[in-house]
Design an enzyme around this catalytic site. Structure first.
Site, PDB file in Angstrom:
ATOM      1  N   GLY A 132      -9.365  16.675  27.457  1.00  6.95           N
ATOM      2  CA  GLY A 132      -8.484  15.610  27.376  1.00  6.95           C
ATOM      3  C   GLY A 132      -7.124  16.281  27.905  1.00  6.95           C
ATOM      4  N   GLY A 133      -7.418  17.272  28.890  1.00  5.70           N
ATOM      5  CA  GLY A 133      -5.839  17.782  29.515  1.00  5.70           C
ATOM      6  C   GLY A 133      -5.181  17.047  30.243  1.00  5.70           C
ATOM      7  N   GLY A 150      -4.476  13.755  29.697  1.00  7.64           N
ATOM      8  CA  GLY A 150      -3.729  12.815  28.950  1.00  7.64           C
ATOM      9  C   GLY A 150      -2.144  13.010  28.500  1.00  7.64           C
ATOM     10  N   ILE A 178      -0.413  13.895  25.846  1.00  6.67           N
ATOM     11  CA  ILE A 178       0.018  15.290  25.289  1.00  6.67           C
ATOM     12  C   ILE A 178      -1.026  16.506  25.720  1.00  6.67           C
ATOM     13  CG2 ILE A 178      -1.630  14.963  23.357  1.00  6.67           C
ATOM     14  CD1 ILE A 178       1.853  16.058  22.748  1.00  6.67           C
ATOM     15  N   GLY A 179      -1.886  16.053  26.210  1.00  2.55           N
ATOM     16  CA  GLY A 179      -2.830  17.246  27.016  1.00  2.55           C
ATOM     17  C   GLY A 179      -2.063  17.894  27.907  1.00  2.55           C
ATOM     18  N   LYS A 200      -4.344  12.495  40.639  1.00  2.00           N
ATOM     19  CA  LYS A 200      -5.143  13.284  39.566  1.00  2.00           C
ATOM     20  C   LYS A 200      -5.416  14.506  40.376  1.00  2.00           C
ATOM     21  CE  LYS A 200      -8.174  13.145  36.054  1.00  2.00           C
ATOM     22  NZ  LYS A 200      -8.950  12.305  34.854  1.00  2.00           N
ATOM     23  N   LYS A 226      -8.857   9.290  12.474  1.00  2.00           N
ATOM     24  CA  LYS A 226      -8.632  10.604  12.669  1.00  2.00           C
ATOM     25  C   LYS A 226      -8.758  11.203  11.099  1.00  2.00           C
ATOM     26  CE  LYS A 226      -5.057  10.157  16.041  1.00  2.00           C
ATOM     27  NZ  LYS A 226      -3.753  10.303  16.520  1.00  2.00           N
ATOM     28  N   ARG A 279     -11.383  14.393  10.124  1.00  2.00           N
ATOM     29  CA  ARG A 279     -11.148  15.646   9.506  1.00  2.00           C
ATOM     30  C   ARG A 279     -12.421  16.162   8.683  1.00  2.00           C
ATOM     31  NH1 ARG A 279      -4.855  15.640   7.188  1.00  2.00           N
ATOM     32  NH2 ARG A 279      -3.841  15.782   9.174  1.00  2.00           N
TER      33      ARG A 279
END
Lengths: 310, 310
Positions: free
Chosen positions: A29-30, A32, A34-35, A63, A151, A155
């Site tokens: 997910g790089g 994205g 935050i990625g 991209k 999320k 966990r």
């Protein structure tokens, strides 16, 4: 082009000139939000860094440019996909640390990463895609509760499978809230002209961290033994501030005073029910952050958590 | 939440306080790279602006914030999708101008917009997603040729269907090429340390325009009679510069000189064939822009085109 034989030359092996003393990092997910910051921080800190890239239109020049900039920065591109188990295992086998920064659609799908990590057998640390408040410590209402439950549930999967992990609780993105001086109803509209909306009394402390710092803190401590199977809280004292303090700082700097409109909890709750999308989502998150102080209303238990800058 | 009854209150009608003298704009693909700038420019110039939004995960807080910022800026959100004909027709019926900024995956799918425009019957101007060089005037090789053929083919569809249109040939995004001083092999790596790669003799003129300016020019002239059924070229003299001139400007400012490595055409062509993804795509585009001067090697024929600032 993507399907040409040239793709064979993409490196699945660490590059020769890489610093082999540093942990090898795989980012899923790089591309994205935050990625991108995680990839940059990982490369900057000298980690041999690879990014899992799934097939996309080669006409997506934006991209293509991003991928080219990664190659230029020394990162490796690995062709693969969350939904292609074999590619995932192959990529994960080349990594010590797996950072997931997948988007919200894929939070539950991260079980596929868990399966691949188990098969690869070599991963020393796994970071699931969270990058927000501690999802086990939210006190709010829907829609936020349902969103964060995704999320939190993941966990439990990681813990049940015994995957070595670090959960990143970076709290609020400064980029989101600071431009409107914490007025969640005015996100995207800049500083309020005259009137600011405050949820509750405005004294609860929130935590604002810039994405670059979130990525840097994460990559600095992610292979530290002290963060193993812990929650990594980002709560440096300078980043912890109440809404009242934030407004006061801005007023001093701007040289003008805003009219404060405080909303008591019962009004916030009513508003969340009545608000149309997308405001209802933001309000139910803000109830937790600004009115109930969920990012700071507990001491970090050293048995389960560690502060990033400590 | 998305599926709640609250969504019914999303406005499909222009807001009361909108300037009804200005053309009503619908942006399709508004959340994309160039789309965001188009939406901002449209709102800024006072157009009643609506954005077609398709369903997405409400947990995508980044997107929620973007939508909220649009609502705060005065834009309307219309729920709909390129692949839902009824929603597309409903949205287009509320617009005088339809701007498509869809991503590369959907260039060919814009035939769906054409079908909806024909059914709606009220659109005065349609802008397809191009935002690059004039796709009918490229002289390069694959992969770039195949990529641009998609956009060129869609021009023929629009013309065959008699849809009133403007094609935006904004040439190169300044954000892409200027940071590496036009060195296409160094995109994302910043200014070259000592050596710069120049395709050809470096004297061909390219055109660099910032995305904000592209959006502003587009929205300023898109309802002008002079741009009807024309190609809108962005070629203001100050934005037209050769690679040699660009390097020279940077050298003066930086106070140091770069070693110039010129690649003759036959070497560029060989390199494109040998280059791995993603560099091969960038190189085949750059051959057109930097070596062959396709953004400036023709006079604008007033029968088919108009310069944006003229």
């Amino acid at each position: 082009m993507w399907s040409s034989p040239q793709i064979q030359s993409w490196s699945m092996e660490p590059k020769e000139d890489m610093d082999m003393e540093k942990s090898r990092v795989l980012v899923i997910g790089g591309a994205g939000d935050i990625g991108k910051h995680i990839v940059a921080a990982s490369v900057h800190l000298g980690h041999p860094t690879a990014i899992l890239i799934k097939e996309f239109a080669p006409s997506d020049i934006i991209k293509v440019q991003l991928l080219n900039s990664w190659v230029n920065s020394g990162a490796s591109l690995l062709k693969g996909d969350l939904f292609d188990h074999e590619s995932l295992v192959k990529a994960i086998k080349c990594a010590d640390i797996v950072i997931s920064a997948v988007g919200p659609h894929q939070v539950a799908e991260q079980t596929r990463i868990v399966a691949a990590i188990k098969e690869a057998g070599s991963v020393k640390r796994s970071v699931p895609s969270e990058f927000g408040s501690d999802v086990d410590r939210l006190h709010t209402v829907d829609p936020a509760v349902s969103l964060c439950a995704l999320k939190a549930n993941f966990r439990r999967v990681i813990e049940a499978e015994g995957i070595p992990h670090t959960y990143v609780s970076c709290n609020s993105f400064a980029e989101t809230y600071l431009p409107s001086i914490g007025d969640v109803t005015a996100i995207g509209a800049g500083p309020p002209a005259s009137k600011i909306t405050i949820l509750g009394d405005g004294d609860a402390k929130a935590v604002f961290v810039f994405k670059d710092d979130i990525a840097t803190y994460t990559m600095r401590v992610v292979d530290d033994a002290r963060t193993l199977n812990k929650i990594l809280y980002m709560r440096r004292p300078t980043n912890v501030v109440s809404h009242n303090e934030l407004i006061s700082m801005w007023e001093k700097k701007a040289g003008r005073t805003l009219q404060k409109v405080h909303l008591p909890e019962e009004e916030i709750l009513k508003w969340i029910e009545e608000a149309v999308f997308p405001l209802n989502i933001l309000l139910s998150l803000a109830l937790s952050i600004f009115a109930r102080g969920d990012q700071s209303n507990f001491d970090i238990d050293p048995a389960v958590g560690v502060e990033a800058t400590s």
